[in-house]
Motif scaffolding. Structure first.
Motif, mmCIF file in Angstrom:
data_model
loop_
_atom_site.group_PDB
_atom_site.id
_atom_site.type_symbol
_atom_site.label_atom_id
_atom_site.label_comp_id
_atom_site.label_asym_id
_atom_site.label_seq_id
_atom_site.Cartn_x
_atom_site.Cartn_y
_atom_site.Cartn_z
ATOM 1 N N ASP A 102 0.859 -1.198 0.000
ATOM 2 C CA ASP A 102 0.000 0.000 0.000
ATOM 3 C C ASP A 102 0.890 1.241 0.000
ATOM 4 O O ASP A 102 0.565 2.256 -0.587
ATOM 5 N N ASP A 103 2.050 1.102 0.638
ATOM 6 C CA ASP A 103 3.040 2.187 0.652
ATOM 7 C C ASP A 103 4.387 1.613 0.208
ATOM 8 O O ASP A 103 5.431 1.884 0.788
ATOM 9 N N ASN A 104 4.330 0.753 -0.793
ATOM 10 C CA ASN A 104 5.520 0.140 -1.408
ATOM 11 C C ASN A 104 6.533 -0.398 -0.394
ATOM 12 O O ASN A 104 7.697 -0.021 -0.377
ATOM 13 N N LEU A 161 14.332 -0.310 8.907
ATOM 14 C CA LEU A 161 13.550 -0.739 10.078
ATOM 15 C C LEU A 161 12.307 0.141 10.168
ATOM 16 O O LEU A 161 12.417 1.344 10.439
ATOM 17 N N VAL A 162 11.132 -0.474 9.913
ATOM 18 C CA VAL A 162 9.887 0.297 9.887
ATOM 19 C C VAL A 162 9.037 -0.188 11.053
ATOM 20 O O VAL A 162 8.250 -1.144 10.924
ATOM 21 N N VAL A 163 9.218 0.434 12.207
ATOM 22 C CA VAL A 163 8.544 -0.068 13.414
ATOM 23 C C VAL A 163 7.707 0.997 14.111
ATOM 24 O O VAL A 163 7.279 0.810 15.245
ATOM 25 N N ASN A 164 7.437 2.093 13.422
ATOM 26 C CA ASN A 164 6.438 3.035 13.960
ATOM 27 C C ASN A 164 5.038 2.475 13.712
ATOM 28 O O ASN A 164 4.089 2.802 14.430
ATOM 29 N N HIS A 165 4.918 1.635 12.707
ATOM 30 C CA HIS A 165 3.634 1.081 12.277
ATOM 31 C C HIS A 165 3.872 -0.253 11.562
ATOM 32 O O HIS A 165 4.999 -0.534 11.136
ATOM 33 N N THR A 166 2.811 -1.041 11.440
ATOM 34 C CA THR A 166 2.894 -2.247 10.611
ATOM 35 C C THR A 166 1.873 -2.095 9.485
ATOM 36 O O THR A 166 1.178 -1.085 9.404
ATOM 37 N N PHE A 176 -0.040 11.982 7.398
ATOM 38 C CA PHE A 176 0.902 12.557 6.421
ATOM 39 C C PHE A 176 0.420 12.280 5.007
ATOM 40 O O PHE A 176 0.895 12.902 4.049
ATOM 41 N N PHE A 177 -0.527 11.333 4.894
ATOM 42 C CA PHE A 177 -1.051 10.999 3.556
ATOM 43 C C PHE A 177 -2.467 11.539 3.410
ATOM 44 O O PHE A 177 -3.321 10.910 2.791
ATOM 45 N N SER A 178 -2.702 12.711 3.993
ATOM 46 C CA SER A 178 -3.980 13.446 3.878
ATOM 47 C C SER A 178 -5.075 12.822 4.737
ATOM 48 O O SER A 178 -5.051 11.612 5.017
ATOM 49 N N MET A 217 16.228 3.787 10.284
ATOM 50 C CA MET A 217 15.041 3.668 11.125
ATOM 51 C C MET A 217 13.964 4.646 10.686
ATOM 52 O O MET A 217 14.067 5.854 10.919
ATOM 53 N N ASP A 218 12.921 4.089 10.074
ATOM 54 C CA ASP A 218 11.836 4.858 9.467
ATOM 55 C C ASP A 218 11.091 5.676 10.522
ATOM 56 O O ASP A 218 10.665 5.121 11.538
ATOM 57 N N VAL A 219 10.924 6.988 10.267
ATOM 58 C CA VAL A 219 10.185 7.910 11.136
ATOM 59 C C VAL A 219 10.352 7.594 12.623
ATOM 60 O O VAL A 219 9.397 7.598 13.398
ATOM 61 N N ILE A 220 11.599 7.370 13.032
ATOM 62 C CA ILE A 220 11.845 6.870 14.385
ATOM 63 C C ILE A 220 11.499 7.912 15.451
ATOM 64 O O ILE A 220 11.209 7.557 16.590
ATOM 65 N N ASN A 248 16.555 10.806 -1.741
ATOM 66 C CA ASN A 248 16.162 9.472 -1.296
ATOM 67 C C ASN A 248 14.867 9.128 -2.017
ATOM 68 O O ASN A 248 14.447 9.864 -2.929
ATOM 69 N N HIS A 249 14.197 8.040 -1.600
ATOM 70 C CA HIS A 249 13.015 7.561 -2.324
ATOM 71 C C HIS A 249 11.780 8.434 -2.065
ATOM 72 O O HIS A 249 10.718 8.214 -2.666
ATOM 73 N N ASP A 250 11.921 9.401 -1.130
ATOM 74 C CA ASP A 250 10.808 10.320 -0.826
ATOM 75 C C ASP A 250 11.018 11.705 -1.424
ATOM 76 O O ASP A 250 10.111 12.541 -1.373
ATOM 77 N N GLN A 251 12.211 11.981 -1.944
ATOM 78 C CA GLN A 251 12.536 13.340 -2.390
ATOM 79 C C GLN A 251 12.667 13.380 -3.913
ATOM 80 O O GLN A 251 13.068 12.394 -4.524
ATOM 81 N N PRO A 252 12.317 14.526 -4.522
ATOM 82 C CA PRO A 252 12.504 14.645 -5.975
ATOM 83 C C PRO A 252 13.995 14.622 -6.333
ATOM 84 O O PRO A 252 14.836 14.776 -5.451
ATOM 85 N N GLY A 297 6.690 15.250 -5.978
ATOM 86 C CA GLY A 297 6.133 13.899 -5.838
ATOM 87 C C GLY A 297 7.215 12.846 -5.711
ATOM 88 O O GLY A 297 8.296 12.976 -6.302
ATOM 89 N N ARG A 298 6.910 11.810 -4.940
ATOM 90 C CA ARG A 298 7.912 10.772 -4.659
ATOM 91 C C ARG A 298 8.148 9.843 -5.853
ATOM 92 O O ARG A 298 9.206 9.220 -5.965
ATOM 93 N N ASP A 299 7.207 9.798 -6.812
ATOM 94 C CA ASP A 299 7.441 8.959 -8.003
ATOM 95 C C ASP A 299 8.660 9.438 -8.781
ATOM 96 O O ASP A 299 9.311 8.658 -9.480
HETATM 97 O O1 TEU Z 1 8.891 8.741 5.390
HETATM 98 C C1 TEU Z 1 8.316 9.533 6.427
HETATM 99 C C2 TEU Z 1 8.206 10.884 5.938
HETATM 100 O O2 TEU Z 1 8.677 11.797 6.520
HETATM 101 C C3 TEU Z 1 7.575 11.014 4.618
HETATM 102 O O3 TEU Z 1 6.189 11.138 4.836
HETATM 103 C C4 TEU Z 1 8.166 12.203 3.967
HETATM 104 O O4 TEU Z 1 8.170 13.268 4.886
HETATM 105 C C5 TEU Z 1 7.333 12.622 2.833
HETATM 106 O O5 TEU Z 1 7.033 11.471 2.116
HETATM 107 C C6 TEU Z 1 8.176 13.603 2.041
HETATM 108 O O6 TEU Z 1 7.639 13.653 0.754
HETATM 109 C C7 TEU Z 1 9.074 7.390 5.757
HETATM 110 C C8 TEU Z 1 9.464 6.648 4.489
HETATM 111 O O7 TEU Z 1 10.704 7.167 4.007
HETATM 112 C C9 TEU Z 1 8.355 6.840 3.498
HETATM 113 O O8 TEU Z 1 8.695 6.256 2.232
HETATM 114 C C10 TEU Z 1 7.109 6.166 4.054
HETATM 115 O O9 TEU Z 1 6.026 6.426 3.182
HETATM 116 C C11 TEU Z 1 6.756 6.714 5.441
HETATM 117 O O10 TEU Z 1 7.880 6.847 6.299
HETATM 118 C C12 TEU Z 1 5.831 5.737 6.150
HETATM 119 O O11 TEU Z 1 6.545 4.553 6.426
#
Ligand code: TEU
Ligand code: CA
Length: 540
Positions: free
Chosen positions: A59-61, A99-104, A144-146, A199-202, A315-319, A401-403
């Motif tokens: 759902d969030d790759n 490590l994505v442990v803020n959520h599952t 963060f996703f609206s 560590m994702d959004v730690i 990174n995978h979230d930044q243009p 956009g992250r794409d």
């Molecule tokens: O990103 C968290 C986060 O800060 C992102 O929402 C970021 O601020 C935003 O996408 C900027 O465009 C981490 C991962 O890196 C992201 O890929 C995940 O979608 C998110 O956590 C939830 O796990």
């Protein structure tokens, strides 16, 4: 200052879905990464940060994990993962797991059990709340996703918290059983010989939703010190926390060695500079280079001796940085090299995101149907409903956009750039015929060889790792600084603009270390820097 291997190397981030497809299903995979390890060895990197490869409904790759100790079917098997670890380690490359442990995922066994019954032993693995008196959400926390961060669950008549997608329920870190489960899983991966964790959004794990506290919660550092002590603290692993609310002051709390927390953090202050005041990432503003200098110099100064910096543009979230803050048209190669030299000459551990080393650019879309990322799609519908102009919404997606970062890696100029023999899960940027690895490796003056040289210089020159940083006072668009170490002085000079800019120094130069033009320097006085020009010289 104790020296660690992760202070001396450069890390390369792979987004597996878009890196290399070995079996023709259009999706990158672990065997595809193994095929490219020699390319990464040639670049010279010392570690790979692997975005999540665990079982996930995507759902969030992959950032929505349904089983932390199994590999996502599309990416391959645990045998493939073990082979990647072995093959990378043979090349002196460590694997840093995400490590994505803020959520599952909501498809994780814990959540499936938790949502069944208020008395489930797993109920308190997550964060539940009763509806407000008027029947609406418990409070106005947003995702963060609206939309709201609360989703109503019919089965038990309560809401659960999700700071990201509805399919990413937040874990309740107050629950000691959750923490023990996470530490057990981390030790499962440490025992496999990994090099560390991103560590994702730690900084969200200390949240107190009832008080609407999200980042930097009261117990955040207690949890990190407990995690260190119960898992990686016994080893010398690289641990980098993604901390969206980090400041130079609180970042010291994470990376000061005696606090026994993390090696370093990813901060976002420089990444938020092209946003309108009080706006979201989508509310575009031009970059003020003077502000960028101020922010990065502050991080260099504050963490100089009391912690450790990460250094990144992408990174995978930044243009893609060459489109965002460079010039991806006339000066693509020059500006990409300038951005590399500027970043890698600072003090800290540099991170290269796949494709950055060949100057891959953003990929504009003309209709939301071309988008794949949940963050962009949700924002599009939310802003459309609020009356925003569709053209403006698409302009925001094309800029941020992250794409943009997730278009498949361009390996050569064959069909689909050699990424896949099938239909790519996301269309490539059609400029791959001019921007690909094969061309980069051929061209002696390609961006790739600038990155390769920067990594080689780091291996040969302790000043790059341990030298102090001192900003030089220049015109706004010139970003210049010294690195000093045991009597050695390097002067870094970059023109962060597409116009000619003045620069002058009375320093007597000794030799050119690296540059992105072919200028012959006899003096550093009264130079007219060409657009995006960058050089590093050793001075007396
Ligand atoms: O990103 C968290 C986060 O800060 C992102 O929402 C970021 O601020 C935003 O996408 C900027 O465009 C981490 C991962 O890196 C992201 O890929 C995940 O979608 C998110 O956590 C939830 O796990
Ligand atoms: Ca595949």
């Amino acid at each position: 200052m104790v020296q660690h291997w992760w202070q001396e190397i450069v890390v390369y981030q792979i987004y597996p879905r878009s890196f290399n497809d070995s079996n023709g299903d259009g999706i990158g995979d672990l065997q595809g990464i193994i095929e490219k390890l020699d390319y990464l060895k040639e670049l010279g990197i010392g570690a790979i940060w692997l975005s999540p490869v665990y079982q996930s409904p995507n759902d969030d790759n992959g950032y929505d994990i349904s089983n932390y100790e199994a590999i996502m079917d599309e990416f391959g098997s645990m045998d493939d993962m073990e082979e990647l670890l072995a093959q990378a380690n043979q090349r002196g490359i460590k694997i840093i797991m995400d490590l994505v442990v803020n959520h599952t995922s909501d498809e994780h066994a814990w959540f499936i059990e938790a949502r069944k019954d208020k008395n489930s032993p797993y109920r308190d693995y997550y964060i539940w709340a009763n509806p407000a008196a008027d029947g609406t959400t418990p409070n106005d926390l947003t995702s963060f996703f609206s939309g709201s961060a609360w989703k109503f669950d019919e089965e038990t008549g309560q809401y659960y918290l999700h700071f990201f997608s509805k399919k990413q329920p937040d874990l309740n870190w107050e629950n000691e059983k959750v923490r023990e489960e996470v530490y057990h899983m981390m030790n499962f991966w440490i025992d496999k010989g990994i090099g560390g964790f991103r560590m994702d959004v730690i900084d969200l794990i200390g949240k107190v939703p009832q008080e609407k506290i999200s980042t930097n919660g009261p117990k955040l550092h207690d949890y990190l010190q407990e995690m260190n002590q119960k898992t990686f603290g016994k080893y010398d692993l690289l641990t980098v926390g993604e901390t969206m609310a980090a400041t130079p002051e609180n970042a010291k709390l994470y990376s000061k060695p005696e606090r026994k927390e993390l090696s370093m953090v990813f901060q976002f202050q420089h990444m938020n500079l092209d946003i309108q005041a009080n706006g979201e990432k989508w509310d575009l503003a031009p970059l003020d280079v003077a502000k960028l200098k101020e922010v990065l110099a502050k991080w260099q100064k504050e963490l100089g001796d009391e912690g450790w910096n990460s250094l990144y543009w992408n990174n995978h979230d930044q243009p893609r940085i060459v489109s965002r803050w460079g010039d991806d048209d006339k000066y693509r190669v020059q500006s990409a090299k300038m951005l590399a030299i500027l970043l890698h000459m600072m003090k800290g551990t540099p991170y290269i995101y796949q494709g950055e080393e060949i100057g891959m650019t953003n990929t504009p879309i003309s209709d939301i149907s071309e988008a794949a990322d949940i963050e962009s799609i949700n924002m599009y519908h939310e802003r459309l409903a609020k009356g925003y102009d569709k053209k403006d919404i698409l302009a925001s997606i094309n800029a941020k956009g992250r794409d943009n970062a997730r278009r498949p890696m361009a390996w050569d100029s064959s069909t689909n750039a050699g990424f896949t023999s099938g239909k790519p899960w996301l269309a490539l940027n059609d400029n791959y015929k001019d921007i690909n690895v094969e061309l980069a490796l051929k061209g002696p003056n390609s961006i790739f060889y600038t990155y390769q040289k920067l990594i080689q210089l780091r291996k040969e020159n302790p000043i790059m790792i341990w030298g102090s940083f001192q900003l030089v006072d220049t015109v706004d668009e010139v970003f210049s600084y010294y690195r000093k170490y045991k009597g050695q002085r390097w002067l870094v000079v970059t023109n962060f603009s597409s116009e000619v800019q003045p620069f002058s120094s009375e320093d007597e130069m000794k030799k050119v270390i690296i540059q992105n033009t072919v200028d012959e320097f006899t003096t550093l006085e009264n130079i007219n820097l060409q657009p995006w020009q960058a050089f590093v010289v050793e001075v007396e």
